[in-house]
Design a protein around this motif. Structure first.
Motif, PDB file in Angstrom:
ATOM      1  N   TYR A 178       0.899  -1.169  -0.219  1.00 25.50           N
ATOM      2  CA  TYR A 178      -0.136  -0.036   0.013  1.00 25.50           C
ATOM      3  C   TYR A 178       0.843   1.456   0.000  1.00 25.50           C
ATOM      4  CZ  TYR A 178      -3.278  -3.534   1.518  1.00 25.50           C
ATOM      5  OH  TYR A 178      -4.187  -4.965   1.684  1.00 25.50           O
ATOM      6  N   GLN A 179       0.389   2.142  -0.729  1.00 30.61           N
ATOM      7  CA  GLN A 179       1.206   3.647  -0.552  1.00 30.61           C
ATOM      8  C   GLN A 179       0.899   4.379   0.840  1.00 30.61           C
ATOM      9  OE1 GLN A 179       2.612   5.367  -3.169  1.00 30.61           O
ATOM     10  NE2 GLN A 179       2.412   3.552  -4.671  1.00 30.61           N
ATOM     11  N   LEU A 180       1.897   5.180   1.194  1.00 31.29           N
ATOM     12  CA  LEU A 180       1.973   5.744   2.398  1.00 31.29           C
ATOM     13  C   LEU A 180       0.706   6.775   2.467  1.00 31.29           C
ATOM     14  CD1 LEU A 180       5.802   6.634   2.681  1.00 31.29           C
ATOM     15  CD2 LEU A 180       4.437   5.089   4.022  1.00 31.29           C
ATOM     16  N   GLU A 181       0.093   6.947   3.241  1.00 24.82           N
ATOM     17  CA  GLU A 181      -1.008   7.912   3.510  1.00 24.82           C
ATOM     18  C   GLU A 181      -0.313   9.293   3.454  1.00 24.82           C
ATOM     19  OE1 GLU A 181      -4.157   7.373   4.161  1.00 24.82           O
ATOM     20  OE2 GLU A 181      -4.011   5.275   4.333  1.00 24.82           O
ATOM     21  N   PRO A 182      -1.192  10.138   2.739  1.00 31.73           N
ATOM     22  CA  PRO A 182      -0.796  11.594   2.698  1.00 31.73           C
ATOM     23  C   PRO A 182      -0.250  12.467   3.688  1.00 31.73           C
ATOM     24  CG  PRO A 182      -2.828  11.049   1.662  1.00 31.73           C
ATOM     25  CD  PRO A 182      -2.398   9.859   2.235  1.00 31.73           C
ATOM     26  N   GLY A 183      -1.127  12.069   5.140  1.00 29.33           N
ATOM     27  CA  GLY A 183      -0.309  12.644   6.196  1.00 29.33           C
ATOM     28  C   GLY A 183       1.042  12.318   6.558  1.00 29.33           C
ATOM     29  N   VAL A 184       1.355  10.970   6.413  1.00 31.86           N
ATOM     30  CA  VAL A 184       2.731  10.279   6.768  1.00 31.86           C
ATOM     31  C   VAL A 184       3.718  11.218   5.875  1.00 31.86           C
ATOM     32  CG1 VAL A 184       4.127   8.497   6.814  1.00 31.86           C
ATOM     33  CG2 VAL A 184       1.620   8.388   7.589  1.00 31.86           C
ATOM     34  N   ILE A 185       3.340  11.362   4.701  1.00 30.24           N
ATOM     35  CA  ILE A 185       4.106  11.713   3.644  1.00 30.24           C
ATOM     36  C   ILE A 185       4.572  13.317   4.152  1.00 30.24           C
ATOM     37  CG2 ILE A 185       4.525  12.787   1.356  1.00 30.24           C
ATOM     38  CD1 ILE A 185       2.955  10.114   0.450  1.00 30.24           C
ATOM     39  N   ASP A 186       3.507  13.934   4.557  1.00 31.68           N
ATOM     40  CA  ASP A 186       3.760  15.389   4.799  1.00 31.68           C
ATOM     41  C   ASP A 186       4.230  15.376   6.333  1.00 31.68           C
ATOM     42  OD1 ASP A 186       2.575  18.125   4.603  1.00 31.68           O
ATOM     43  OD2 ASP A 186       1.617  17.900   6.364  1.00 31.68           O
ATOM     44  N   GLU A 187       4.101  14.466   6.969  1.00 36.69           N
ATOM     45  CA  GLU A 187       4.922  14.606   8.218  1.00 36.69           C
ATOM     46  C   GLU A 187       6.377  14.544   8.102  1.00 36.69           C
ATOM     47  OE1 GLU A 187       5.261  12.514  12.650  1.00 36.69           O
ATOM     48  OE2 GLU A 187       3.885  11.688  11.052  1.00 36.69           O
ATOM     49  N   ILE A 188       6.946  13.524   6.862  1.00 35.89           N
ATOM     50  CA  ILE A 188       8.211  13.325   6.881  1.00 35.89           C
ATOM     51  C   ILE A 188       8.697  14.545   6.209  1.00 35.89           C
ATOM     52  CG2 ILE A 188       9.757  12.034   5.482  1.00 35.89           C
ATOM     53  CD1 ILE A 188       7.708   9.422   5.844  1.00 35.89           C
ATOM     54  N   ARG A 189       8.034  15.143   4.949  1.00 38.93           N
ATOM     55  CA  ARG A 189       8.595  16.394   4.610  1.00 38.93           C
ATOM     56  C   ARG A 189       8.783  17.454   5.478  1.00 38.93           C
ATOM     57  NH1 ARG A 189       4.577  15.685  -0.936  1.00 38.93           N
ATOM     58  NH2 ARG A 189       5.852  14.329  -2.132  1.00 38.93           N
ATOM     59  N   LYS A 190       7.623  17.778   6.168  1.00 40.37           N
ATOM     60  CA  LYS A 190       7.856  18.747   7.240  1.00 40.37           C
ATOM     61  C   LYS A 190       9.133  18.672   8.034  1.00 40.37           C
ATOM     62  CE  LYS A 190       3.145  20.474   7.115  1.00 40.37           C
ATOM     63  NZ  LYS A 190       1.929  20.701   7.681  1.00 40.37           N
ATOM     64  N   ALA A 191       9.183  17.475   8.635  1.00 40.01           N
ATOM     65  CA  ALA A 191      10.370  17.467   9.573  1.00 40.01           C
ATOM     66  C   ALA A 191      11.597  17.508   8.789  1.00 40.01           C
ATOM     67  CB  ALA A 191      10.228  15.767  10.168  1.00 40.01           C
ATOM     68  N   THR A 192      11.795  16.946   7.639  1.00 40.02           N
ATOM     69  CA  THR A 192      13.173  17.031   7.079  1.00 40.02           C
ATOM     70  C   THR A 192      13.409  18.545   6.389  1.00 40.02           C
ATOM     71  OG1 THR A 192      12.629  14.856   6.140  1.00 40.02           O
ATOM     72  CG2 THR A 192      14.510  16.120   5.031  1.00 40.02           C
TER      73      THR A 192
END
Length: 229
Positions: free
Chosen positions: A180-194
């Protein structure tokens, strides 16, 4: 205004992203990708970094690594960046800046977050609509982690090793994570942290890192006073 110091700790996994200047291409031919990986392995050993995952996109790179010392990641990226820029400028008769300033990074909590970050990295070509499955993309660590393709550059993280007692079990379990693809919220969390140089993890992890470093390691929420900033 002085730059905020990186959040880096010896022995704690680090997600790194480095982009081309103005998001321009940094890889032009297969040899460019190959040389970058060759030098990544060389300087990772020199600097004291264990590489767990990577993806080389046309105009940026993602790395997931564990630095043995606080300064290991910065040393790796400096040596690697300089070597690669010299190669590109010489090969393509160009001058000027190749990279978009400093690389961006965030430390990742090992439990729950590390393998999620690894999936985020290896799914990058899928999100970019370059391929339908990560195994179709040549310039990433997916084939090594999921199919057992030999790649001396990589050092599997203990969280990956815990997926199974033998290699085939680990590879099967790892492939299942990609159903399954990653949830949009998870992607956003990783991007913001990085992009923001914050921690990627739960509140307890963030509090532990903030206590050790003596400063804020998460984004300030609207209306909340800043602590230790």
């Amino acid at each position: 205004m002085p730059r905020r110091p990186r959040i880096v700790m010896a022995g704690v996994p680090l997600h790194i992203i480095q982009r081309g200047n103005n998001r321009q291409a940094i890889f032009y031919a297969d040899e460019d990708y190959s040389f970058y990986l060759e030098w990544l392995q060389e300087y990772a050993i020199l600097a004291g970094c264990e590489i767990h995952a990577f993806v080389l996109m046309t105009n940026h790179v993602h790395l997931l690594l564990t630095p043995k010392k606080k300064e290991s990641a910065a040393l790796l990226m400096k040596k690697l960046g300089q070597r690669y820029v010299q190669y590109v400028n010489r090969t393509y008769k160009r001058t000027g800046t190749l990279w978009e300033g400093r690389f961006r990074s965030c430390i990742a909590q090992e439990d729950n977050y590390l393998l999620t970050c690894q999936r985020y990295i290896e799914l990058n070509p899928v999100r970019a609509d370059m391929v339908e499955h990560p195994g179709e993309y040549r310039w990433s660590s997916y084939r090594a982690n999921a199919d057992g393709e030999t790649m001396e550059l990589l050092t599997p993280h203990p969280q990956y090793m815990a997926l199974g007692k033998i290699a085939t079990d680990r590879q099967h379990a790892y492939k299942e994570l990609f159903r399954y693809q990653l949830e949009p919220g998870v992607i956003d969390e990783i991007r913001k942290a990085t992009n923001g140089n914050f921690v990627l993890g739960n509140d307890r992890f963030a509090d532990e890192i903030a206590s050790k470093l003596g400063r804020r390691v998460t984004r300030s929420l609207p209306g909340r006073p800043r602590k230790g900033d």
